[in-house]
Design a protein around this motif. Structure first.
Motif, PDB file in Angstrom:
ATOM      1  N   ASP A 193      28.426 -14.255  15.030  1.00 29.39           N
ATOM      2  CA  ASP A 193      27.260 -13.369  15.108  1.00 29.39           C
ATOM      3  C   ASP A 193      26.930 -13.027  16.558  1.00 29.39           C
ATOM      4  O   ASP A 193      26.570 -11.890  16.877  1.00 29.39           O
ATOM      5  CB  ASP A 193      26.043 -14.025  14.451  1.00 29.39           C
ATOM      6  CG  ASP A 193      26.157 -14.083  12.941  1.00 29.39           C
ATOM      7  OD1 ASP A 193      26.996 -13.348  12.389  1.00 29.39           O
ATOM      8  OD2 ASP A 193      25.417 -14.854  12.320  1.00 29.39           O
ATOM      9  N   TYR A 194      27.057 -14.008  17.427  1.00 30.20           N
ATOM     10  CA  TYR A 194      26.755 -13.797  18.845  1.00 30.20           C
ATOM     11  C   TYR A 194      27.694 -12.757  19.438  1.00 30.20           C
ATOM     12  O   TYR A 194      27.270 -11.808  20.108  1.00 30.20           O
ATOM     13  CB  TYR A 194      26.875 -15.129  19.593  1.00 30.20           C
ATOM     14  CG  TYR A 194      26.447 -15.060  21.045  1.00 30.20           C
ATOM     15  CD1 TYR A 194      25.169 -15.453  21.425  1.00 30.20           C
ATOM     16  CD2 TYR A 194      27.321 -14.598  22.029  1.00 30.20           C
ATOM     17  CE1 TYR A 194      24.774 -15.384  22.759  1.00 30.20           C
ATOM     18  CE2 TYR A 194      26.934 -14.526  23.349  1.00 30.20           C
ATOM     19  CZ  TYR A 194      25.655 -14.924  23.707  1.00 30.20           C
ATOM     20  OH  TYR A 194      25.269 -14.844  25.024  1.00 30.20           O
ATOM     21  N   TYR A 195      28.994 -12.905  19.205  1.00 30.98           N
ATOM     22  CA  TYR A 195      29.974 -11.960  19.749  1.00 30.98           C
ATOM     23  C   TYR A 195      29.797 -10.564  19.166  1.00 30.98           C
ATOM     24  O   TYR A 195      30.135  -9.571  19.808  1.00 30.98           O
ATOM     25  CB  TYR A 195      31.392 -12.443  19.447  1.00 30.98           C
ATOM     26  CG  TYR A 195      31.895 -13.532  20.357  1.00 30.98           C
ATOM     27  CD1 TYR A 195      31.029 -14.285  21.144  1.00 30.98           C
ATOM     28  CD2 TYR A 195      33.251 -13.823  20.430  1.00 30.98           C
ATOM     29  CE1 TYR A 195      31.488 -15.293  21.962  1.00 30.98           C
ATOM     30  CE2 TYR A 195      33.733 -14.836  21.253  1.00 30.98           C
ATOM     31  CZ  TYR A 195      32.840 -15.565  22.013  1.00 30.98           C
ATOM     32  OH  TYR A 195      33.313 -16.572  22.828  1.00 30.98           O
ATOM     33  N   SER A 196      29.280 -10.497  17.955  1.00 32.31           N
ATOM     34  CA  SER A 196      29.063  -9.212  17.309  1.00 32.31           C
ATOM     35  C   SER A 196      27.899  -8.450  17.925  1.00 32.31           C
ATOM     36  O   SER A 196      27.871  -7.216  17.888  1.00 32.31           O
ATOM     37  CB  SER A 196      28.819  -9.413  15.807  1.00 32.31           C
ATOM     38  OG  SER A 196      28.561  -8.197  15.169  1.00 32.31           O
ATOM     39  N   GLU A 197      26.936  -9.149  18.485  1.00 25.65           N
ATOM     40  CA  GLU A 197      25.712  -8.515  18.970  1.00 25.65           C
ATOM     41  C   GLU A 197      25.613  -8.399  20.483  1.00 25.65           C
ATOM     42  O   GLU A 197      24.945  -7.508  20.991  1.00 25.65           O
ATOM     43  CB  GLU A 197      24.494  -9.292  18.450  1.00 25.65           C
ATOM     44  CG  GLU A 197      24.312  -9.224  16.947  1.00 25.65           C
ATOM     45  CD  GLU A 197      24.039  -7.808  16.445  1.00 25.65           C
ATOM     46  OE1 GLU A 197      23.500  -6.999  17.215  1.00 25.65           O
ATOM     47  OE2 GLU A 197      24.381  -7.512  15.288  1.00 25.65           O
ATOM     48  N   VAL A 198      26.249  -9.294  21.224  1.00 26.64           N
ATOM     49  CA  VAL A 198      26.165  -9.223  22.687  1.00 26.64           C
ATOM     50  C   VAL A 198      27.014  -8.058  23.192  1.00 26.64           C
ATOM     51  O   VAL A 198      27.943  -7.607  22.512  1.00 26.64           O
ATOM     52  CB  VAL A 198      26.631 -10.566  23.306  1.00 26.64           C
ATOM     53  CG1 VAL A 198      28.148 -10.705  23.243  1.00 26.64           C
ATOM     54  CG2 VAL A 198      26.125 -10.722  24.738  1.00 26.64           C
ATOM     55  N   ASN A 199      26.685  -7.548  24.376  1.00 25.88           N
ATOM     56  CA  ASN A 199      27.485  -6.492  24.980  1.00 25.88           C
ATOM     57  C   ASN A 199      28.938  -6.954  25.067  1.00 25.88           C
ATOM     58  O   ASN A 199      29.228  -8.036  25.594  1.00 25.88           O
ATOM     59  CB  ASN A 199      26.950  -6.186  26.388  1.00 25.88           C
ATOM     60  CG  ASN A 199      27.617  -4.976  27.030  1.00 25.88           C
ATOM     61  OD1 ASN A 199      28.832  -4.844  27.053  1.00 25.88           O
ATOM     62  ND2 ASN A 199      26.801  -4.082  27.557  1.00 25.88           N
TER      63      ASN A 199
END
Length: 419
Positions: A193-199
């Motif tokens: 989820d983090y990699y999907s949302e961070v720049n």
């Protein structure tokens, strides 16, 4: 002066100059950030050792990210500071000999990742940030409990003395707590989820060096005690298998690459925990190889958007440069020649020759990675060439070419830095 002190004072001085440069304005901020990371790269070549190899890789990745930001017309103080600091933390982390300072650096790293995801205030990014805070915040607390118990038992903050004299309970609490940052099973669920949302440009640094180096440090700490090593290697090898299998079903590029990072970090952690000297050196080589395979795809995504893109969007990017980059990265993530990961994965598996169960788990994980690697590869089979990146495709291409070039002499790399 110790490598830790060299990197720490260089980082503090460099960040202070970057802050001053932003007050002066003009092209000074751009020149200061590129100059700082160039200095970090040069120092890493001179210092050598584990920290030198890590510093070399993180500074190359950081320079690539900044150049893409600048080509897009972006050079804010936030991006400069976050990229420069993220590039600086890994060599400091692997060079410290004090367990308390290690924990402090770890918490600084956690704060940086929270800052990176907080840059975008949207429902998805807030949810991903909260999930990261939940898992890694709880992990930090567990690690702190293990740290306090271990320091009381060993009466020392020296890492070797701490690991030698502290109880198995203290060590396991510390290592599993820190394991949340390295996405070790079962504490990995925040990462996709983090990699999907961070720049994606920031994700390039996090996936290339923050997560893998976290895994390396945990594995190296665990290697001092066989019981700790077995526990950590078991969790890490399960992570590698879960990551490889779960990545295939992902339609979002950030999530796919996130599960891939879970898998590759599992290789690094398992080898550094149980593989002996060969495991430690091969896991470092794999961290470099993995960064050169994965960061180009994140840079392509970051050239297009401020958040993750669908995997199928890669088929819409025109130009031979982007096609070559995706193909080279796909082969690298699978571990096929001519990518540098071919050699690093062979060395990792060789280091586990005396641990057949872990050898088998990682070998199955490598085979399972074919699913998501070919999924990326197939995006180039029916290209639509709707989007033209122009010069923005140059930096990802350069990293892909570097991965192939370094595969010619993997043992020379290890010999120079680790002899």
């Amino acid at each position: 002066m110790s490598p830790e002190a060299i990197y720490l004072w260089t980082t503090l001085s460099g960040l202070a100059l970057i802050l001053l440069a932003h007050r002066l304005g003009g092209k000074t901020p751009i020149l200061s950030s590129i100059g700082y990371l160039s200095l970090l790269l040069t120092l890493s070549i001179i210092v050598r050792g584990v920290s030198g190899l890590v510093g070399l890789g993180s500074s190359v990745t950081g320079l690539s990210i900044l150049l893409v930001f600048y080509m897009k017309g972006r050079h804010s103080i936030f991006e400069d500071l976050i990229v420069d600091t993220l590039a600086s933390i890994p060599p400091i982390l692997v060079s410290t000999t004090d367990i308390v300072r290690l924990y402090i650096y770890w918490e600084i790293m956690t704060a940086l990742l929270i800052s990176a995801i907080s840059a975008r205030v949207e429902r998805g990014s807030v949810s991903a940030g909260l999930k990261y805070l939940l898992f890694c915040g709880a992990g930090s607390l567990i690690a702190l409990i293990g740290l306090v118990i271990g320091v009381q038992e060993s009466m020392s903050t020296d890492i070797r003395v701490f690991l030698d004299k502290s109880s198995i309970t203290a060590r396991i609490l510390l290592l599993t707590g820190l394991g949340a940052e390295a996405s070790i099973f079962p504490l990995y669920m925040w990462l996709p989820d983090y990699y999907s949302e961070v720049n994606p440009l920031l994700a390039a640094m996090i996936s290339s060096w923050i997560t893998p180096v976290s895994g390396f440090v945990i594995g190296e700490l665990a290697s001092f005690n066989h019981g700790s090593a077995v526990v950590i290697a078991t969790l890490a090898s399960l992570s590698s298998l879960v990551g490889s299998i779960a990545a295939y079903s992902q339609k979002d590029l950030g999530r796919l690459l996130g599960y891939s990072s879970i898998s590759h970090t599992g290789y690094i952690t398992t080898a550094s925990a149980l593989g002996g000297p060969l495991g430690l050196s091969s896991s470092l080589l794999h961290a470099l190889a993995h960064s050169l395979a994965k960061s180009p795809v994140f840079l392509l995504a970051g050239a297009l958007s401020e958040k993750s893109i669908d995997v199928d969007t890669l088929s819409s990017i025109g130009g031979r440069a982007s096609s070559f980059t995706v193909v080279a990265s796909s082969l690298g993530l699978l571990g096929l020649p001519p990518a540098l990961t071919f050699w690093s994965e062979i060395l990792i598996l060789s280091s586990l020759g005396n641990s057949p169960a872990y050898f088998t788990l990682l070998a199955v994980s490598v085979i399972a990675s074919a699913g998501y690697s070919f999924k990326l590869l197939y995006t180039q089979a029916g290209k639509k060439s709707i989007i033209e990146l122009g010069r923005l495709s140059i930096i990802p291409l350069a990293l892909a070419v570097l991965s192939i070039a370094l595969s010619i002499a993997p043992f020379n790399i290890l010999g120079y830095f680790l002899k």
